[in-house]
Scaffold this active site. Structure first.
Site, PDB file in Angstrom:
ATOM      1  N   GLN A  79      37.246  39.871  35.205  1.00 45.24           N
ATOM      2  CA  GLN A  79      36.752  41.106  36.396  1.00 45.24           C
ATOM      3  C   GLN A  79      36.807  40.329  37.538  1.00 45.24           C
ATOM      4  O   GLN A  79      36.664  39.835  37.986  1.00 45.24           O
ATOM      5  CB  GLN A  79      35.316  41.096  36.696  1.00 45.24           C
ATOM      6  CG  GLN A  79      34.523  41.752  37.671  1.00 45.24           C
ATOM      7  CD  GLN A  79      33.170  41.333  37.773  1.00 45.24           C
ATOM      8  OE1 GLN A  79      32.606  40.805  37.852  1.00 45.24           O
ATOM      9  NE2 GLN A  79      32.359  42.314  38.410  1.00 45.24           N
ATOM     10  N   TYR A  84      36.906  40.277  41.047  1.00 46.55           N
ATOM     11  CA  TYR A  84      36.577  40.769  42.205  1.00 46.55           C
ATOM     12  C   TYR A  84      36.326  39.516  43.052  1.00 46.55           C
ATOM     13  O   TYR A  84      36.668  39.128  44.795  1.00 46.55           O
ATOM     14  CB  TYR A  84      34.611  40.900  42.437  1.00 46.55           C
ATOM     15  CG  TYR A  84      34.526  42.620  41.032  1.00 46.55           C
ATOM     16  CD1 TYR A  84      35.335  43.204  41.216  1.00 46.55           C
ATOM     17  CD2 TYR A  84      32.832  43.354  41.689  1.00 46.55           C
ATOM     18  CE1 TYR A  84      34.919  44.294  40.819  1.00 46.55           C
ATOM     19  CE2 TYR A  84      32.642  43.723  41.324  1.00 46.55           C
ATOM     20  CZ  TYR A  84      33.447  44.883  40.507  1.00 46.55           C
ATOM     21  OH  TYR A  84      33.783  46.453  40.077  1.00 46.55           O
ATOM     22  N   SER A  85      35.560  38.523  43.138  1.00 45.16           N
ATOM     23  CA  SER A  85      35.335  36.669  44.292  1.00 45.16           C
ATOM     24  C   SER A  85      36.278  36.219  44.470  1.00 45.16           C
ATOM     25  O   SER A  85      37.633  35.860  43.819  1.00 45.16           O
ATOM     26  CB  SER A  85      34.129  35.950  43.439  1.00 45.16           C
ATOM     27  OG  SER A  85      33.243  37.179  43.004  1.00 45.16           O
ATOM     28  N   GLU A 105      26.282  46.987  34.537  1.00 40.45           N
ATOM     29  CA  GLU A 105      26.975  45.878  33.898  1.00 40.45           C
ATOM     30  C   GLU A 105      26.507  45.865  32.705  1.00 40.45           C
ATOM     31  O   GLU A 105      26.588  45.180  32.192  1.00 40.45           O
ATOM     32  CB  GLU A 105      26.839  45.309  34.873  1.00 40.45           C
ATOM     33  CG  GLU A 105      26.997  43.602  34.802  1.00 40.45           C
ATOM     34  CD  GLU A 105      27.479  42.226  35.872  1.00 40.45           C
ATOM     35  OE1 GLU A 105      27.446  42.280  37.063  1.00 40.45           O
ATOM     36  OE2 GLU A 105      27.998  41.536  35.687  1.00 40.45           O
TER      37      GLU A 105
END
Ligand SMILES: Cc1cc2nc3c(=O)[nH]c(=O)nc-3n(C[C@H](O)[C@H](O)[C@H](O)COP(=O)(O)OP(=O)(O)OC[C@H]3O[C@@H](n4cnc5c(N)ncnc54)[C@H](O)[C@@H]3O)c2cc1C
Length: 385
Positions: A123, A125-126, A244
């Site tokens: 993932q 994202y951050s 999630e």
């Protein structure tokens, strides 16, 4: 025997036949690299038997299982001590996102490989300057013919070192005047095995490296691999977060129960239970866990309500962090001195250290409390600058 009970027996029988001694209890929070090849092989066996994507529609390789059956599966899975799975980002995050919001071409390309655990995901994202404030991502993607070209840096990317694909939140358009900051972001599916992608492990407090920095230097992906409309990726990114946990939370809580039982047994053995304060803390942990389980089951059964996911995240993250702290009290000086050969002490130290992360990932406690304050209590909105 009703259908659900029969299903429970079917799950139990399969697990009894397949979870052999060497596999029991391997992997888990803070131990994502433990016995990885064995866990991958086991997860693929699970997939071949049709257990990995219970909630997915049959048309996409799932079983279209009811929520009750998903809960049964996760309960039995946790009770059997089966290994921690390696497929959760694909099967519970990007897979459901593609089913809900992807194109038919994307579904046909990716879902069978996710379901078979042939392709693993991470993932993206951050970023160093965008975590809680996710709309601040600065990774950019621009079109170049029939491709997107991606540049930027992601961080804390769990399992990027074993992933084949990454779903990346990137800015593809400037924020239009007067629009919210999350306008102009896109959700791209990006292959990890290419020259423009570099993965660097980050060593964590536990000594393990479960997450990474990921650098995109003119990395490329095909133009049809954007989920939702270009510039509308925020909605897709939020949908992924909504998928999630789901029914898997129930299995996680059975793991919590086992940890608490084991800790109480350890306290009995070490004589720590002569301390009345410690006895009270263990009893309180038991009560809090019962409340958490009841609340989770009620929330899963009912229609989604504002703030519920935040309440559950707050309850479990604080509970497990508290359990880690309690373990250190039970162990006393042995917990701090930590003989590396003492597997039992190492187990509790790992739990203590990793549980510090529980109140950060998946939305920090502060952010969850803000959600509850604003969406449930209707308090004035926080000034976000
Ligand atoms: C174990 C682990 C695995 C992770 N895996 C992934 C992954 O696979 N992919 C991925 O993209 N990310 C991942 N993350 C990153 C995670 O999503 C971020 O750490 C999280 O969103 C917090 O962002 P940050 O670390 O930038 O902290 P910041 O957002 O900078 O926050 C720092 C502190 O300030 C507080 N704070 C921030 N904003 C506010 C506010 N508005 N009001 C009150 N307090 C505030 C926070 O609560 C926190 O205490 C992972 C993190 C961990 C710990």
């Amino acid at each position: 025997m009703d259908g659900d009970e029969q299903f429970r027996h079917e799950v139990r029988d399969w697990l009894a036949a397949n979870v052999t001694d060497g596999l029991r209890g391997i992997g888990g929070p803070g131990r994502e690299n433990e016995a990885y090849p064995q866990r991958l092989a086991f997860t693929r066996r699970l997939a071949a038997a049709g257990w990995t994507c219970l909630a997915w529609p049959v048309a996409y390789g799932g079983r279209g299982a009811s929520l009750a059956r998903q809960v049964i599966f996760h309960e039995e899975y946790a009770r059997s001590g089966a290994p921690s799975r390696v497929d959760h980002i694909g099967t519970t995050m990007v897979g459901p996102t593609l089913i809900a919001l992807g194109t038919e071409r994307q579904r046909r390309r990716f879902l069978p490989r996710i379901a078979a655990v042939d392709e693993l995901w991470c993932q993206g994202y951050s970023e160093p300057g965008a975590g809680s404030d996710l709309a601040g991502v600065t990774t950019r993607a621009r079109r170049d013919g029939d491709h997107w070209v991606i540049s930027g840096q992601k961080v804390w990317t769990s399992l990027a070192h074993v992933a084949d694909w990454c779903f990346v939140l990137a800015r593809t358009e400037a924020v239009p005047d007067g629009a919210p900051r999350h306008a102009g972001l896109s959700y791209l599916l990006v292959p990890m095995h290419q020259r423009g992608v570099t993965v660097r492990p980050i060593r964590q407090l536990t000594g393990d490296s479960e997450f990474n920095e990921v650098f995109f230097d003119d990395a490329r992906t095909e133009d049809h691999l954007v989920v939702g409309e270009p510039g509308q990726g925020w909605r897709v990114a939020m949908a992924t977060l909504g998928f999630e946990r789901g029914a898997a939370t129930v299995g996680q809580q059975i793991g919590f129960q086992r940890d608490l039982d084991d800790l109480a047994a350890l306290a009995r053995r070490t004589g720590a239970l002569t301390d009345p304060v410690l006895r009270e803390r263990i009893a309180r942990a038991w009560v809090e866990l019962s409340v958490l389980r009841a609340h989770t089951l009620r929330a899963l059964a009912g229609p989604p309500t504002a703030g519920t996911a935040s309440e559950i995240k707050l309850l479990w993250s604080r509970w497990r962090r508290g359990l880690g702290e309690l373990a250190m009290v039970v162990l006393g000086p042995a917990g701090a001195a930590a003989d590396p050969g003492d597997e039992e002490v190492q187990r509790w130290r790992r739990l203590f250290l990793f549980s510090r992360a529980d109140t950060i990932y998946g939305g920090s406690d502060e952010i969850q409390r803000t959600v509850v304050a604003e969406r449930v209590l209707g308090l004035p909105r926080q000034d976000r600058g």
